[in-house]
Scaffold this active site. Sequence first.
Site, short mmCIF file in Angstrom:
data_model
loop_
_atom_site.label_atom_id
_atom_site.label_comp_id
_atom_site.label_asym_id
_atom_site.label_seq_id
_atom_site.Cartn_x
_atom_site.Cartn_y
_atom_site.Cartn_z
N PHE A 70 -17.75 -9.96 -8.48
CA PHE A 70 -17.49 -10.84 -7.32
C PHE A 70 -18.54 -11.94 -7.15
O PHE A 70 -18.90 -12.33 -6.06
CB PHE A 70 -17.30 -10.01 -6.03
CG PHE A 70 -15.91 -9.43 -6.01
CD1 PHE A 70 -15.57 -8.41 -6.86
CD2 PHE A 70 -14.94 -9.95 -5.18
CE1 PHE A 70 -14.28 -7.91 -6.92
CE2 PHE A 70 -13.65 -9.47 -5.22
CZ PHE A 70 -13.32 -8.44 -6.09
N ARG B 92 0.09 -15.33 -0.61
CA ARG B 92 -0.45 -15.34 0.76
C ARG B 92 -1.89 -15.86 0.78
O ARG B 92 -2.72 -15.41 0.01
CB ARG B 92 -0.37 -13.93 1.36
CG ARG B 92 1.03 -13.59 1.81
CD ARG B 92 1.13 -12.17 2.29
NE ARG B 92 1.06 -11.21 1.20
CZ ARG B 92 1.07 -9.90 1.36
NH1 ARG B 92 1.14 -9.38 2.57
NH2 ARG B 92 1.01 -9.10 0.32
N VAL C 287 0.84 -1.21 0.00
CA VAL C 287 0.00 0.00 0.00
C VAL C 287 0.87 1.25 0.00
O VAL C 287 0.63 2.21 -0.75
CB VAL C 287 -0.93 -0.01 1.24
CG1 VAL C 287 -1.70 1.30 1.35
CG2 VAL C 287 -1.89 -1.18 1.17
N PHE D 63 -8.42 0.92 -1.19
CA PHE D 63 -9.24 -0.14 -1.78
C PHE D 63 -8.51 -0.73 -3.00
O PHE D 63 -9.12 -1.02 -4.03
CB PHE D 63 -10.61 0.41 -2.19
CG PHE D 63 -11.39 0.99 -1.03
CD1 PHE D 63 -12.12 0.16 -0.18
CD2 PHE D 63 -11.37 2.35 -0.77
CE1 PHE D 63 -12.83 0.69 0.90
CE2 PHE D 63 -12.07 2.89 0.30
CZ PHE D 63 -12.80 2.05 1.14
N ASN E 126 -14.77 -4.95 2.30
CA ASN E 126 -14.07 -6.22 2.02
C ASN E 126 -14.88 -7.42 2.50
O ASN E 126 -14.93 -8.45 1.83
CB ASN E 126 -12.69 -6.22 2.70
CG ASN E 126 -11.63 -5.61 1.78
OD1 ASN E 126 -11.92 -5.22 0.66
ND2 ASN E 126 -10.41 -5.54 2.26
N LYS F 87 15.35 -3.74 1.46
CA LYS F 87 14.29 -3.13 0.64
C LYS F 87 14.65 -1.67 0.33
O LYS F 87 14.48 -1.21 -0.80
CB LYS F 87 12.99 -3.19 1.44
CG LYS F 87 11.75 -3.22 0.59
CD LYS F 87 10.52 -3.09 1.45
CE LYS F 87 9.69 -4.33 1.46
NZ LYS F 87 8.43 -4.12 2.18
N ARG G 22 -6.62 -3.22 -5.47
CA ARG G 22 -6.54 -4.65 -5.78
C ARG G 22 -5.16 -4.94 -6.31
O ARG G 22 -4.66 -4.20 -7.17
CB ARG G 22 -7.55 -5.03 -6.86
CG ARG G 22 -8.97 -5.15 -6.39
CD ARG G 22 -9.89 -5.16 -7.60
NE ARG G 22 -9.61 -4.00 -8.45
CZ ARG G 22 -10.03 -3.88 -9.70
NH1 ARG G 22 -10.68 -4.84 -10.28
NH2 ARG G 22 -9.75 -2.79 -10.41
N GLU G 23 -4.54 -6.02 -5.85
CA GLU G 23 -3.25 -6.42 -6.39
C GLU G 23 -3.41 -6.68 -7.88
O GLU G 23 -4.41 -7.25 -8.31
CB GLU G 23 -2.73 -7.67 -5.69
CG GLU G 23 -2.35 -7.37 -4.26
CD GLU G 23 -1.63 -8.53 -3.58
OE1 GLU G 23 -1.03 -9.36 -4.28
OE2 GLU G 23 -1.69 -8.58 -2.35
N CYS H 17 -5.69 -9.63 1.94
CA CYS H 17 -6.73 -8.77 2.51
C CYS H 17 -7.97 -9.51 3.00
O CYS H 17 -8.28 -9.48 4.19
CB CYS H 17 -7.15 -7.71 1.50
SG CYS H 17 -5.92 -6.45 1.30
C1 UDX Z 1 -9.05 -6.99 -2.29
C2 UDX Z 1 -10.10 -5.89 -2.54
O1 UDX Z 1 -10.71 -6.10 -3.82
C3 UDX Z 1 -9.43 -4.51 -2.46
O2 UDX Z 1 -10.42 -3.49 -2.60
C4 UDX Z 1 -8.75 -4.38 -1.09
O3 UDX Z 1 -8.15 -3.14 -0.92
C5 UDX Z 1 -7.74 -5.50 -0.92
O4 UDX Z 1 -8.40 -6.76 -1.05
P1 UDX Z 1 -7.16 -8.26 -3.71
O5 UDX Z 1 -6.93 -9.09 -2.49
O6 UDX Z 1 -5.99 -7.70 -4.43
O7 UDX Z 1 -8.12 -7.00 -3.37
O8 UDX Z 1 -7.93 -9.19 -4.75
P2 UDX Z 1 -9.39 -9.32 -5.39
O9 UDX Z 1 -9.27 -9.06 -6.84
O10 UDX Z 1 -10.39 -8.56 -4.65
O11 UDX Z 1 -9.64 -10.90 -5.20
C6 UDX Z 1 -9.56 -11.50 -3.91
C7 UDX Z 1 -9.76 -12.99 -4.00
O12 UDX Z 1 -11.10 -13.30 -4.33
C8 UDX Z 1 -8.90 -13.70 -5.05
O13 UDX Z 1 -8.43 -14.92 -4.52
C9 UDX Z 1 -9.86 -13.96 -6.19
O14 UDX Z 1 -9.50 -15.08 -6.97
C10 UDX Z 1 -11.15 -14.21 -5.42
N1 UDX Z 1 -12.37 -13.92 -6.20
C11 UDX Z 1 -12.64 -12.66 -6.62
C12 UDX Z 1 -13.28 -14.95 -6.45
O15 UDX Z 1 -13.07 -16.11 -6.05
N2 UDX Z 1 -14.44 -14.66 -7.13
C13 UDX Z 1 -14.72 -13.39 -7.57
O16 UDX Z 1 -15.77 -13.21 -8.17
C14 UDX Z 1 -13.80 -12.36 -7.31
#
Ligand code: UDX
Length: 443
Positions: free
Chosen positions: A253, A331, A11, A156, A212, A35, A158-159, A264
Amino acid sequence: MKIGVFGAGYVGLVTAVCLADLGFDLWVVEKNKAKLDKLRAGINTIYEAGLTELLNKNIELGRIQFTDEGKFVVENSEAIFLCVGTPSRPDGSADMSQIESAMKEIVEQTVQLGQYRLVVVKSTVPVGTSAWLRKIASMYARGHESLIDIASNPEFLREGAAVKDFMEPDRIVLGCSSERARELLTYIYQQFDCPKIVTDSNTAEIIKYAANSFLATKISFINMVADLCESVGGDISQVAEGMGYDKRIGKEFLRAGIGFGGSCFPKDLRAFVHVGQLHNLNFSLLEEVIKINQSRPQRVIARLKEMLWVLQGKKIAVLGLTFKPNTDDVRETPAAGLIAALKAEGAIVSATDPIGIDNFKKIYPLEAKDVHFHEKPEMALKNSHAVLLVTDWPEYNQLNWAGIRNEVELPLFLDGRNFLKNQTGLIDDFLYTAVGSKSTGGN
Ligand code: UDX
């Protein structure tokens, strides 16, 4: 305007580089020497699309500098973003020790300097943290607490899409306790024309956890329905489509699969449940969300057993180790639980991932033991009795599946992400099974 950032983790680094790119002068504190050396040399320490270019551009422009001394940062920046880690403790609560020590350093330096400083909490922190930091500030500031304001500005990101998410956010949440803090933060974010929710810090902190937790709830919900589709015959992708067109629900989602992972969702859910417990509230809804997610690997193994009957001595090729594509982050990846369960069944596991193999070996030495890792997917697939797709890497859509058919022992494919269901080369030649639908193909 000069801005400071404490912590060059995921972040912190994205925030610092993006703010520098918007024209601010950034000072970043990073206490990890290895780092720090890399960042000073312009070497990006996280895998994130577009970040390396922006980092180097802004280093060259002299708009971002790295140090291990908090003192310089406090001296040079009117607003300081706190972006240090808040990892999970064994009871699910967030470990706040890095936040506390950064705060102490900032307060002591601010008092010595005698100038106003705004501390902006960007790390994901339990509800009440900003209020608690105000108390710490007044303890250490000993009569000079009016020099320090605390605000909450959750991220917020997303990676894999973090730069885009920072530059084009859906909304910006600003939890401020004073007019001065509100003015400063509004100035910092003046170039963004998205909705800005200006509120108190407790509300801002709750927004982050609630967002989240809600997204994770959508995923566990659709996974629960996917199980029903498998049992009675139905197609979860179409169920999700049919639900998603309802604007009140939305399409995002609702992709069923092997479950969510990452740094997260699992951590934030545990922390939110812990907050509920602290206040004697019934957050059992979220406990179920966690349970459903934890049960996904076993569900997939059960499906695999339906296809193969005996797993003992069978070679299973695992496609993907990262928790999602376009990141090297493993992770809380579902791959770890799956590989452990496959090994417990006596299966021989080969695994592949475009960039996650080294991290997987480092973070999961136990699970990685005896696994045959291959960078080339074709090598991992050779002689396999079944293929299990864990991560929806676009690369897997490009493979020559018709050719691979001749290299495998049995043409069985279990798609943990419903990702390749339109890949005709695969569907034609393999017995293809996706989460939440019945098997197809298989010549
Ligand atoms: C998330 C939030 O989206 C972000 O706003 C917050 O700040 C950090 O956490 P991130 O962890 O990078 O972001 O990934 P994200 O794209 O949200 O996916 C999270 C997990 O859910 C992944 O393992 C993904 O494969 C899974 N996922 C996502 C599903 O299984 N189904 C979906 O429909 C969407």
